[in-house]
Design a protein around this motif. Structure first.
Motif, PDB file in Angstrom:
ATOM      1  N   GLY A  68       0.805  -1.211   0.000  1.00  0.00           N
ATOM      2  CA  GLY A  68       0.000   0.000   0.000  1.00  0.00           C
ATOM      3  C   GLY A  68       0.834   1.255   0.000  1.00  0.00           C
ATOM      4  N   PRO A  69       0.153   2.411   0.077  1.00  0.00           N
ATOM      5  CA  PRO A  69       0.856   3.700   0.032  1.00  0.00           C
ATOM      6  C   PRO A  69       1.851   3.855   1.188  1.00  0.00           C
ATOM      7  N   VAL A  70       2.907   4.589   0.906  1.00  0.00           N
ATOM      8  CA  VAL A  70       3.878   4.924   1.940  1.00  0.00           C
ATOM      9  C   VAL A  70       4.031   6.442   1.968  1.00  0.00           C
ATOM     10  N   SER A  71       4.629   6.942   3.015  1.00  0.00           N
ATOM     11  CA  SER A  71       4.775   8.381   3.169  1.00  0.00           C
ATOM     12  C   SER A  71       5.737   8.953   2.128  1.00  0.00           C
ATOM     13  N   ASP A  72       5.593  10.250   1.900  1.00  0.00           N
ATOM     14  CA  ASP A  72       6.512  10.920   0.985  1.00  0.00           C
ATOM     15  C   ASP A  72       7.948  10.834   1.491  1.00  0.00           C
ATOM     16  N   ALA A  73       8.116  10.828   2.811  1.00  0.00           N
ATOM     17  CA  ALA A  73       9.460  10.743   3.381  1.00  0.00           C
ATOM     18  C   ALA A  73      10.133   9.433   2.991  1.00  0.00           C
ATOM     19  N   LEU A  74       9.368   8.318   3.035  1.00  0.00           N
ATOM     20  CA  LEU A  74       9.939   7.026   2.647  1.00  0.00           C
ATOM     21  C   LEU A  74      10.147   6.959   1.138  1.00  0.00           C
ATOM     22  N   LEU A  75       9.188   7.481   0.373  1.00  0.00           N
ATOM     23  CA  LEU A  75       9.372   7.516  -1.075  1.00  0.00           C
ATOM     24  C   LEU A  75      10.663   8.248  -1.420  1.00  0.00           C
ATOM     25  N   SER A  76      10.890   9.356  -0.776  1.00  0.00           N
ATOM     26  CA  SER A  76      12.093  10.139  -1.023  1.00  0.00           C
ATOM     27  C   SER A  76      13.341   9.344  -0.644  1.00  0.00           C
ATOM     28  N   SER A  77      13.284   8.658   0.479  1.00  0.00           N
ATOM     29  CA  SER A  77      14.439   7.904   0.957  1.00  0.00           C
ATOM     30  C   SER A  77      14.781   6.745   0.035  1.00  0.00           C
ATOM     31  N   TRP A  78      13.765   6.076  -0.484  1.00  0.00           N
ATOM     32  CA  TRP A  78      13.996   4.854  -1.263  1.00  0.00           C
ATOM     33  C   TRP A  78      14.177   5.109  -2.758  1.00  0.00           C
ATOM     34  N   THR A 189      17.493  -2.270   8.429  1.00  0.00           N
ATOM     35  CA  THR A 189      16.958  -0.972   8.839  1.00  0.00           C
ATOM     36  C   THR A 189      16.178  -0.281   7.736  1.00  0.00           C
ATOM     37  N   GLU A 190      16.265  -0.837   6.519  1.00  0.00           N
ATOM     38  CA  GLU A 190      15.608  -0.275   5.339  1.00  0.00           C
ATOM     39  C   GLU A 190      16.032   1.178   5.111  1.00  0.00           C
ATOM     40  N   THR A 191      17.328   1.399   5.214  1.00  0.00           N
ATOM     41  CA  THR A 191      17.888   2.734   5.025  1.00  0.00           C
ATOM     42  C   THR A 191      19.150   2.662   4.183  1.00  0.00           C
ATOM     43  N   TRP A 192      19.420   3.764   3.471  1.00  0.00           N
ATOM     44  CA  TRP A 192      20.660   3.892   2.725  1.00  0.00           C
ATOM     45  C   TRP A 192      21.761   4.428   3.634  1.00  0.00           C
ATOM     46  N   GLN A 193      22.977   3.928   3.420  1.00  0.00           N
ATOM     47  CA  GLN A 193      24.100   4.312   4.267  1.00  0.00           C
ATOM     48  C   GLN A 193      25.226   4.900   3.424  1.00  0.00           C
ATOM     49  N   ARG A 194      26.059   5.695   4.078  1.00  0.00           N
ATOM     50  CA  ARG A 194      27.214   6.287   3.412  1.00  0.00           C
ATOM     51  C   ARG A 194      28.437   5.403   3.609  1.00  0.00           C
ATOM     52  N   ALA A 195      29.487   5.676   2.814  1.00  0.00           N
ATOM     53  CA  ALA A 195      30.773   4.992   2.973  1.00  0.00           C
ATOM     54  C   ALA A 195      31.867   5.975   2.570  1.00  0.00           C
ATOM     55  N   THR A 196      33.095   5.683   3.000  1.00  0.00           N
ATOM     56  CA  THR A 196      34.224   6.569   2.739  1.00  0.00           C
ATOM     57  C   THR A 196      35.198   5.917   1.764  1.00  0.00           C
TER      58      THR A 196
END
Length: 490
Positions: A68-78, A189-196
């Motif tokens: 189903g629908p997800v928030s704009d914040a999650l759409l933006s993140s993914w 965590t269903e999140t994008w992470q950074r790396a160096t």
């Protein structure tokens, strides 16, 4: 006055070639992009792993879409990613900036995965799953979106690929450790992470190299134009006779309008194909199957396109720059933007007409066909000026090719046109004056390049009609290949 990666870092261009990387420009994007099909179809196991990882991420998005629908914040993140401008590739003729992937892309892709491609990742007809599938119907997801999405999903690999090259071939002072955002996805965590990474540093940003064997130009191998244009070939690949009959009946029913006697136009056939695809979305998989069966052609054609791009935008540009530097004052012009622009156009014209520079506009004996290619070439040659060079500058009345400026009160516009342009007369008569008014620019120079005597006659006729035949701000450049004497005859 370095224009390319090899020049800036003082390494041999062959070093990059041996590594397999493109010698990117650090002045302007080159018109190439990553085609995900080249990852899928590669004999390189690492590329196939990258493609599998991309599909895994799309499956995750498909599953979340089905809930189903997800928030704009999650759409933006993914879904929302900035353009990876540090690879200096893309569709812009203005530096290396781009729009990236915004909420329109996010909503279109989220909707497609749920409504049209519920079996994504589990297809039975094709040999594998393909990211490009999601752009074949929706108008909200296009070629540039797929390119940006692909680049972002393999950004970690590209950074590691570049880091390895830098460690082997660059000086420590040429490299900086930088934190790069959104390079690895954490499924827990269903999140994008950074790396160096330790990456090459140019001016005020890091640079990313790209392997040439995953690049192409113009279109992805799997693309909407081929899908609609070659639609009638798709039913022949359907083994189910009943489905094949239904598809053909539906398609021709749309085309058979009462009272029509003429043949359907190509636009009408494309629209009929689009409506048929919406009714029978499984046809997408049959189209992709045909593309998979001819995958070797994708590799060969893309390699030819990359080679042609290297020849025109890298090798030829380097040769022209050296000629301009050695034999003219192109890179030492004085005066304001108007004087500078006129002088540089004059020097470039001399090199093109008298010093073999016309070869810049040819590949395998054929002249360039697109004005954007002409504009990219001109931007690369123009490098090394005290003025600010803006391309496709838009001050409210539409984009102009180049705006040369020094502060707010010294601006000159330059329009680069091919003589064969069907809108040339309209451009000369109306567009440039409008651009001047919008940009508050006192001067505008129109440069027209022609490749045949027929094109010259066309331009001459237009200029006479408009009363511009003796206008010093209209510069014609003769790029005819058959009008240049050889060294023995000159």
């Amino acid at each position: 006055m370095a224009t390319f990666f090899s020049e800036y870092f003082g390494i041999d261009a062959e070093t990059l070639d041996s590594y397999g990387a493109l010698n990117i420009s650090i002045v302007n994007d080159l018109p190439l992009f990553i085609d995900p099909f080249l990852l899928f179809n590669s004999e390189n196991g690492e590329y196939r792993v990258l493609h599998d990882a991309m599909i895994d991420y799309l499956v995750f998005l498909r599953d979340r879409s089905a809930k189903g629908p997800v928030s704009d914040a999650l759409l933006s993140s993914w879904y929302c990613f900035g353009e990876v401008r540090q690879n200096w590739l893309g569709f812009s003729i203005s530096g290396n900036g781009g729009t990236g992937l915004g909420m329109d892309f996010a909503r279109a892709l989220h909707s497609n995965l749920h409504s049209l491609f519920s079996d994504f990742g589990e297809e039975k007809i094709t040999e594998g799953s393909h990211l490009e599938k999601v752009c074949l119907i929706s108008d909200g997801v296009g070629r540039d979106n797929i390119s940006d999405f692909t680049t972002n999903l393999i950004k970690d690999y590209l950074c590691r690929y570049t880091e390895q090259f830098a460690a082997q071939h660059l000086k420590p002072s040429d490299v900086r450790r930088v934190a790069v955002e959104k390079v690895r996805f954490n499924y827990e965590t269903e999140t994008w992470q950074r790396a160096t990474y330790a990456l090459p540093w140019v001016k005020d940003d890091f640079v990313i190299l790209t392997p040439k064997d995953i690049l192409t130009r113009d279109e992805n191998w799997i693309n909407k134009s081929d899908l609609l244009g070659d639609f009638q070939q798709i039913p022949t690949a359907i083994s189910d006779g009943e489905l094949r009959a239904q598809v053909e009946n539906y398609f021709y029913k749309i085309l058979r309008k009462p009272g029509r006697r003429r043949k359907p136009s190509s636009k009408e056939r494309s629209e009929a194909a689009r409506r048929t695809l919406l009714e029978f979305p499984q046809l997408i998989d049959y189209y992709i199957k045909l593309k998979e069966q001819h995958g070797e052609e994708a590799t060969d054609i893309s390699a030819e396109k990359v080679l042609a791009t290297e020849y025109m935008f890298i090798r030829q540009i380097a040769e022209i720059q050296h000629t301009l530097f050695r034999e003219t004052a192109f890179y030492g012009t004085n005066g304001g933007t108007y004087e500078e622009a006129h002088a540089r156009v004059s020097y470039l014209r001399d090199v093109i007409e008298n010093k073999g520079g016309h070869r810049l506009f040819y590949h395998e004996g054929k002249p360039i066909q697109r004005e954007k290619d002409l504009q990219i070439l001109y931007r690369l040659v123009w490098f090394g000026t005290p003025s600010e060079v803006g391309t496709e500058a838009n001050d409210g009345r539409g984009p102009v090719d180049f705006k040369i400026s020094r502060g707010a009160h010294d601006k000159t516009l330059i329009e680069m046109k091919l003589a064969k342009n069907t809108q040339l007369e309209r451009n000369l008569e109306k567009q440039v004056p409008i651009y001047q008014a919008a940009s508050d620019a006192k001067n505008a120079i129109k440069v027209i390049i022609y490749f045949s005597i027929t094109e010259l006659r066309k331009v001459t006729k237009i200029l006479k009609k408009l009363g511009m035949a003796d206008n010093k701000d209209i510069v014609l450049i003769d790029a005819r290949d058959d009008n240049k004497p050889s060294g023995s005859k000159a």
